[in-house]
Write a protein that holds these residues in place. Structure first.
Motif, mmCIF file in Angstrom:
data_model
loop_
_atom_site.group_PDB
_atom_site.id
_atom_site.type_symbol
_atom_site.label_atom_id
_atom_site.label_comp_id
_atom_site.label_asym_id
_atom_site.label_seq_id
_atom_site.Cartn_x
_atom_site.Cartn_y
_atom_site.Cartn_z
ATOM 1 N N ALA A 1 0.836 -1.201 0.000
ATOM 2 C CA ALA A 1 0.000 0.000 0.000
ATOM 3 C C ALA A 1 0.868 1.247 0.000
ATOM 4 O O ALA A 1 0.613 2.197 -0.764
ATOM 5 C CB ALA A 1 -0.920 -0.002 1.217
ATOM 6 N N LEU A 2 1.895 1.261 0.836
ATOM 7 C CA LEU A 2 2.765 2.442 0.904
ATOM 8 C C LEU A 2 3.495 2.672 -0.411
ATOM 9 O O LEU A 2 3.660 3.818 -0.848
ATOM 10 C CB LEU A 2 3.763 2.284 2.051
ATOM 11 C CG LEU A 2 3.159 2.389 3.462
ATOM 12 C CD1 LEU A 2 4.203 2.053 4.515
ATOM 13 C CD2 LEU A 2 2.590 3.781 3.712
ATOM 14 N N ILE A 3 3.920 1.591 -1.066
ATOM 15 C CA ILE A 3 4.572 1.729 -2.376
ATOM 16 C C ILE A 3 3.615 2.391 -3.368
ATOM 17 O O ILE A 3 3.988 3.297 -4.117
ATOM 18 C CB ILE A 3 5.044 0.355 -2.902
ATOM 19 C CG1 ILE A 3 6.230 -0.147 -2.071
ATOM 20 C CG2 ILE A 3 5.421 0.436 -4.376
ATOM 21 C CD1 ILE A 3 6.608 -1.595 -2.367
ATOM 22 N N ALA A 4 2.349 1.955 -3.367
ATOM 23 C CA ALA A 4 1.363 2.505 -4.307
ATOM 24 C C ALA A 4 1.082 3.974 -4.007
ATOM 25 O O ALA A 4 1.023 4.811 -4.924
ATOM 26 C CB ALA A 4 0.072 1.689 -4.238
ATOM 27 N N PHE A 5 0.925 4.318 -2.730
ATOM 28 C CA PHE A 5 0.666 5.723 -2.375
ATOM 29 C C PHE A 5 1.869 6.600 -2.722
ATOM 30 O O PHE A 5 1.708 7.729 -3.197
ATOM 31 C CB PHE A 5 0.325 5.850 -0.896
ATOM 32 C CG PHE A 5 -0.999 5.231 -0.514
ATOM 33 C CD1 PHE A 5 -2.138 5.455 -1.283
ATOM 34 C CD2 PHE A 5 -1.104 4.432 0.615
ATOM 35 C CE1 PHE A 5 -3.361 4.885 -0.936
ATOM 36 C CE2 PHE A 5 -2.321 3.861 0.969
ATOM 37 C CZ PHE A 5 -3.448 4.088 0.194
ATOM 38 N N ASN A 6 3.059 6.084 -2.484
ATOM 39 C CA ASN A 6 4.270 6.843 -2.836
ATOM 40 C C ASN A 6 4.327 7.115 -4.331
ATOM 41 O O ASN A 6 4.680 8.221 -4.766
ATOM 42 C CB ASN A 6 5.522 6.088 -2.396
ATOM 43 C CG ASN A 6 5.697 6.072 -0.884
ATOM 44 O OD1 ASN A 6 5.127 6.900 -0.176
ATOM 45 N ND2 ASN A 6 6.476 5.127 -0.385
ATOM 46 N N ARG A 7 3.966 6.100 -5.122
ATOM 47 C CA ARG A 7 3.956 6.277 -6.584
ATOM 48 C C ARG A 7 2.911 7.305 -6.994
ATOM 49 O O ARG A 7 3.148 8.139 -7.878
ATOM 50 C CB ARG A 7 3.698 4.943 -7.278
ATOM 51 C CG ARG A 7 4.887 3.973 -7.289
ATOM 52 C CD ARG A 7 4.533 2.711 -8.054
ATOM 53 N NE ARG A 7 4.194 2.994 -9.444
ATOM 54 C CZ ARG A 7 3.536 2.139 -10.241
ATOM 55 N NH1 ARG A 7 3.128 0.967 -9.772
ATOM 56 N NH2 ARG A 7 3.272 2.466 -11.492
ATOM 57 N N ALA A 8 1.739 7.242 -6.357
ATOM 58 C CA ALA A 8 0.676 8.203 -6.684
ATOM 59 C C ALA A 8 1.140 9.632 -6.411
ATOM 60 O O ALA A 8 0.918 10.537 -7.226
ATOM 61 C CB ALA A 8 -0.579 7.892 -5.872
ATOM 62 N N ILE A 9 1.817 9.829 -5.283
ATOM 63 C CA ILE A 9 2.299 11.169 -4.922
ATOM 64 C C ILE A 9 3.421 11.614 -5.848
ATOM 65 O O ILE A 9 3.519 12.800 -6.193
ATOM 66 C CB ILE A 9 2.743 11.178 -3.442
ATOM 67 C CG1 ILE A 9 1.506 11.045 -2.538
ATOM 68 C CG2 ILE A 9 3.528 12.449 -3.106
ATOM 69 C CD1 ILE A 9 1.810 10.722 -1.093
ATOM 70 N N SER A 10 4.243 10.660 -6.303
ATOM 71 C CA SER A 10 5.315 11.034 -7.241
ATOM 72 C C SER A 10 4.739 11.470 -8.582
ATOM 73 O O SER A 10 5.315 12.324 -9.266
ATOM 74 C CB SER A 10 6.283 9.856 -7.438
ATOM 75 O OG SER A 10 5.680 8.800 -8.173
ATOM 76 N N VAL A 11 3.602 10.899 -8.959
ATOM 77 C CA VAL A 11 2.934 11.297 -10.202
ATOM 78 C C VAL A 11 2.255 12.652 -10.034
ATOM 79 O O VAL A 11 2.291 13.503 -10.921
ATOM 80 C CB VAL A 11 1.895 10.223 -10.622
ATOM 81 C CG1 VAL A 11 1.021 10.729 -11.767
ATOM 82 C CG2 VAL A 11 2.608 8.936 -11.041
ATOM 83 N N ASP A 12 1.643 12.874 -8.869
ATOM 84 C CA ASP A 12 0.908 14.127 -8.601
ATOM 85 C C ASP A 12 1.197 14.564 -7.172
ATOM 86 O O ASP A 12 0.593 14.052 -6.217
ATOM 87 C CB ASP A 12 -0.590 13.905 -8.809
ATOM 88 C CG ASP A 12 -1.408 15.181 -8.609
ATOM 89 O OD1 ASP A 12 -0.820 16.218 -8.248
ATOM 90 O OD2 ASP A 12 -2.647 15.135 -8.807
#
Length: 365
Positions: free
Chosen positions: A238-249
């Motif tokens: 979950a943290l990996i996915a949220f980190n990726r989302a924040i890196s995109v936006d």
């Protein structure tokens, strides 16, 4: 003796009037003349209509929807039978969330052009925006009957069923949309959300990942992956996915909030506070972040701050049930039982199971 004749120098008196002569025209010549006049007037009106229409398309492409609507109205005024102007005016009204206007425009268009599947589809969008789901369903069904190969009609019908929590029907329509247009990530994402609501988390992840293969830079899809993996207790994933989302936006406040919830469940309170505060910084009107901060300060036994943050969440959204639960808990610890019971009662009335439990277990009425 003759009288002398007096002559005024420089003056000339004329004893006749001048008339212009009109030649007689035959009836057929008159009809021809009138038809040419009408044709010229019609051509001028069509030219003006086309010019306004082209301007409307240009404004629409710039996402200046209200200005585009004004141009399309001018186009229609010059040529009331220009169906393309009606169609694009209605689409612009939908995009501007002027749903009743869109419904009215497409109703006129459907009256002028029978069997226009896209007009029914767009009017369905208008009805959906007005929350008139029954009429929206009828229009989507008519659109599909007229054109069974339009993936957008199936997709929108799926979103309508999702909003009504009919997840099996939504899955059916999203699947058909995917069959007709496998390149679009949206139907994969939304079908994944249906599976998530049904707690079929592996299928949800499968669809979200399919959407990301179509477009890896969709922050909201990455956020959905994160929330699903959190439900699966896969906190690292979950943290990996949220980190990726924040890196995109970097301004995607939902991802900050949801990452904060994940960190909270892992016991990383300091990091969770940072994420909730960041979410509020980006969007000061996001009540869940304020309510979540209230919960953390309650855990830290700072009950006054927990009460204040819950009040802030309620000020933002007076119908946010979780904030009433949290404020009630803080007020209980501050020995404000009457106010705590009032908060839990409000939470219960808003549909909160936690509020109902707290009220029934601690309050006399």
């Amino acid at each position: 003796m003759k009288k002398p004749i007096s002559v005024m120098a420089g003056m000339l008196f004329c004893s006749f009037m001048s008339f212009s002569q009109v030649e007689d025209m035959t009836p057929s010549e008159i009809r021809y003349r009138d038809s040419i006049t009408k044709l010229n007037q019609s051509n001028a009106a069509i030219a003006a209509s086309q010019e306004a229409y082209n301007k409307g398309i240009e404004l629409f492409n710039q996402k200046k929807y209200k200005e585009a609507i004004t141009s399309f109205n001018k186009s229609i005024a010059s040529d009331p039978n220009f169906t393309a102007a009606y169609y694009n005016k209605g689409v612009a009204e939908n995009e501007a969330e002027m749903y009743q206007d869109a419904v009215n425009t497409f109703t006129i268009l459907i009256g002028k052009q029978k069997g226009y599947s896209k007009a029914y589809f767009q009017r369905g969008r208008g009805y959906q925006g007005l929350l008139d789901y029954l009429k929206a369903e009828k229009d989507y069904e008519e659109s599909i009957k007229l054109d069974a190969n339009n993936p957008k009609a199936y997709y929108n019908y799926g979103t309508l069923k999702f909003l009504q929590q009919d997840y099996n029907a939504a899955i059916k329509y999203f699947t058909k949309s995917i069959e007709l247009d496998p390149s679009s990530p949206m139907a994969y994402n939304d079908r994944g959300s249906c599976y998530r609501m049904q707690e079929n988390y592996p299928k949800a992840i499968e669809d979200y990942e399919a959407a990301l293969r179509k477009n890896p830079n969709l922050a909201f899809v990455l956020n959905n992956v994160g929330t699903t993996k959190k439900k699966m207790k896969d906190y690292a994933g979950a943290l990996i996915a949220f980190n990726r989302a924040i890196s995109v936006d970097v301004n995607f406040f939902l991802a900050y909030n949801n990452r904060g919830v994940t960190l909270l469940e892992k016991g990383s309170l300091d990091d969770a506070i940072k994420d909730f505060e960041k979410a509020l910084q980006i969007n000061p009107q996001y009540a869940p972040a304020a309510s979540n901060l209230s919960g953390i300060y309650f855990k830290r036994k700072d009950f006054k701050k927990a009460e204040d943050l819950a009040t802030k969440a309620i000020t933002i959204d007076p119908n946010y049930a979780s904030a009433y639960v949290n404020r009630g808990m803080a007020r209980e610890m501050l020995r404000k039982m009457e106010e705590a019971c009032s908060d839990w009662k409000k939470a219960s009335d808003l549909g909160s199971a936690e509020g109902k439990v707290c009220h029934s277990g601690n309050c006399s009425n």
